[in-house]
Scaffold this motif. Structure first.
Motif, PDB file in Angstrom:
ATOM      1  N   PRO A  77      49.678  -0.126   9.068  1.00  0.00           N
ATOM      2  CA  PRO A  77      49.248   1.252   8.813  1.00  0.00           C
ATOM      3  C   PRO A  77      48.035   1.670   9.644  1.00  0.00           C
ATOM      4  O   PRO A  77      47.133   0.874   9.917  1.00  0.00           O
ATOM      5  N   GLY A  78      48.049   2.929  10.028  1.00  0.00           N
ATOM      6  CA  GLY A  78      46.923   3.542  10.726  1.00  0.00           C
ATOM      7  C   GLY A  78      47.050   5.047  10.602  1.00  0.00           C
ATOM      8  O   GLY A  78      47.882   5.545   9.835  1.00  0.00           O
ATOM      9  N   GLN A  79      46.242   5.763  11.348  1.00  0.00           N
ATOM     10  CA  GLN A  79      46.231   7.223  11.241  1.00  0.00           C
ATOM     11  C   GLN A  79      45.559   7.766  12.507  1.00  0.00           C
ATOM     12  O   GLN A  79      44.587   7.164  12.976  1.00  0.00           O
ATOM     13  N   GLU A  80      46.075   8.863  12.996  1.00  0.00           N
ATOM     14  CA  GLU A  80      45.422   9.534  14.125  1.00  0.00           C
ATOM     15  C   GLU A  80      44.704  10.749  13.562  1.00  0.00           C
ATOM     16  O   GLU A  80      45.336  11.732  13.180  1.00  0.00           O
ATOM     17  N   ILE A  81      43.402  10.635  13.469  1.00  0.00           N
ATOM     18  CA  ILE A  81      42.621  11.613  12.710  1.00  0.00           C
ATOM     19  C   ILE A  81      41.969  12.623  13.640  1.00  0.00           C
ATOM     20  O   ILE A  81      41.161  12.259  14.499  1.00  0.00           O
ATOM     21  N   LEU A  96      41.392   8.386   4.389  1.00  0.00           N
ATOM     22  CA  LEU A  96      41.607   8.070   5.803  1.00  0.00           C
ATOM     23  C   LEU A  96      41.853   6.578   5.975  1.00  0.00           C
ATOM     24  O   LEU A  96      41.397   5.752   5.188  1.00  0.00           O
ATOM     25  N   LEU A  97      42.594   6.267   7.044  1.00  0.00           N
ATOM     26  CA  LEU A  97      42.916   4.862   7.335  1.00  0.00           C
ATOM     27  C   LEU A  97      42.357   4.478   8.695  1.00  0.00           C
ATOM     28  O   LEU A  97      42.481   5.241   9.658  1.00  0.00           O
ATOM     29  N   SER A  98      41.793   3.295   8.763  1.00  0.00           N
ATOM     30  CA  SER A  98      41.444   2.748  10.069  1.00  0.00           C
ATOM     31  C   SER A  98      42.705   2.107  10.648  1.00  0.00           C
ATOM     32  O   SER A  98      43.779   2.148  10.037  1.00  0.00           O
ATOM     33  N   LEU A  99      42.595   1.500  11.804  1.00  0.00           N
ATOM     34  CA  LEU A  99      43.753   0.864  12.430  1.00  0.00           C
ATOM     35  C   LEU A  99      43.970  -0.512  11.821  1.00  0.00           C
ATOM     36  O   LEU A  99      43.115  -1.398  11.950  1.00  0.00           O
ATOM     37  N   ALA A 100      45.064  -0.685  11.108  1.00  0.00           N
ATOM     38  CA  ALA A 100      45.441  -1.968  10.506  1.00  0.00           C
ATOM     39  C   ALA A 100      44.327  -2.555   9.636  1.00  0.00           C
ATOM     40  O   ALA A 100      44.122  -3.763   9.603  1.00  0.00           O
ATOM     41  N   GLY A 101      43.591  -1.685   8.956  1.00  0.00           N
ATOM     42  CA  GLY A 101      42.542  -2.139   8.053  1.00  0.00           C
ATOM     43  C   GLY A 101      41.305  -2.683   8.749  1.00  0.00           C
ATOM     44  O   GLY A 101      40.437  -3.292   8.104  1.00  0.00           O
ATOM     45  N   SER A 102      41.204  -2.442  10.044  1.00  0.00           N
ATOM     46  CA  SER A 102      40.073  -2.974  10.816  1.00  0.00           C
ATOM     47  C   SER A 102      38.879  -2.015  10.757  1.00  0.00           C
ATOM     48  O   SER A 102      38.905  -1.018  10.041  1.00  0.00           O
ATOM     49  N   ARG A 103      37.858  -2.317  11.547  1.00  0.00           N
ATOM     50  CA  ARG A 103      36.713  -1.414  11.664  1.00  0.00           C
ATOM     51  C   ARG A 103      37.015  -0.266  12.642  1.00  0.00           C
ATOM     52  O   ARG A 103      36.219   0.642  12.801  1.00  0.00           O
TER      53      ARG A 103
END
Ligand SMILES: [Fe+2]
Length: 260
Positions: A77-81, A96-103
């Protein structure tokens, strides 16, 4: 290969239209040599709203369908914000989501300009422990006009992500030239597909990496490949300072100099 920016999730935005289309894209990704794709639906861009929970659920369903179909591709999961007024508040609210739960968090600017709030937003995110990844800066009119607009954000601590088709030349030679220039300036750190479909906006990562290898050398190729992996494993991305200091150290033969 790892792809950190794609619109493979169906029913979310202008990406995959349905599950058949998503599975078709997934097959293309696999054929292109991609093992892991971060799904990054548009969010808050004025047309699409895709809060965190809906994306996570859709990723779960797509991975199950991939497994059923015998496709080993992994979707994360990710998101283009899009940069918007409530971004920091919504981040705090868990929308909101970061990229693959990362920072690492994927940010989109409007294509016509660099928003006035861009520096402040990046700065705030960095203070909170995030690393902004600026999506396709080469397709931003103000960055194209004056790449130092991007360099300023990179100096603040952001990262730049080129679109594979820009690098490959599919969007024209002007955009390809600019993309390679941003590579040489060390203002970009990641290459990703931004795939939307199988026909007009496909994955095409291997083609872009082929151009990188030919034009910039195998060290640059490794640099970009490693960085995409480091994003999804939440490791520190390899950065290099913008070109001046880099060239001094490497006597004009840095990893981004043309070969030969
Ligand atoms: Fe995108």
């Amino acid at each position: 290969m790892i792809d950190i920016h794609s619109h493979i999730l169906p029913f979310m935005d202008d990406g995959a239209a349905d599950y058949d289309a998503a599975l078709g894209m997934a097959q293309d990704a696999l054929n292109d040599g991609i093992s892991t794709v971060v799904a990054t639906p548009h969010h808050a861009n004025g047309v699409y709203m895709n809060p965190a929970g809906e994306i996570e659920e859709s990723v779960r369903v797509l991975n199950a369908k991939l497994q059923e179909a015998g496709n080993p591709l992994l979707v994360l999961p990710g998101q283009e914000i899009r940069i918007y007024g409530d971004l920091l508040d919504d981040l705090e609210r868990g929308q909101l989501l970061s990229l693959a739960g990362s920072r690492y968090i994927l940010l989109e600017m409007p294509s016509s300009r660099v928003p006035r709030s861009m520096e402040e937003t990046c700065h705030e995110l960095i203070i909170q422990g995030y690393v902004p990844v600026i999506a396709h800066p080469e397709r931003n009119a103000e960055v194209a006009e004056d790449p130092s607009r991007l360099v300023r954000l990179i100096e603040l601590g952001a990262l730049g992500q080129l679109t594979a088709q820009s690098v490959a030349g599919t969007f024209g030679s002007k955009l390809q030239k600019l993309s390679l220039e941003l590579c040489r300036r060390q203002a970009v750190h990641i290459i990703a597909s931004d795939a939307h479909d199988q026909l007009h906006r496909p994955f095409g990562l291997s083609e872009a990496y082929g151009v990188v290898k030919r034009e910039l050398g195998s060290d640059a190729f490794d640099f970009f490949q490693q960085n995409s992996r480091k994003i999804i494993t939440n490791e520190e991305v390899i950065r290099a300072n913008p070109v001046q200091s880099y060239n001094k150290r490497h006597r004009l033969f840095g990893i981004f100099s043309r070969k030969g």
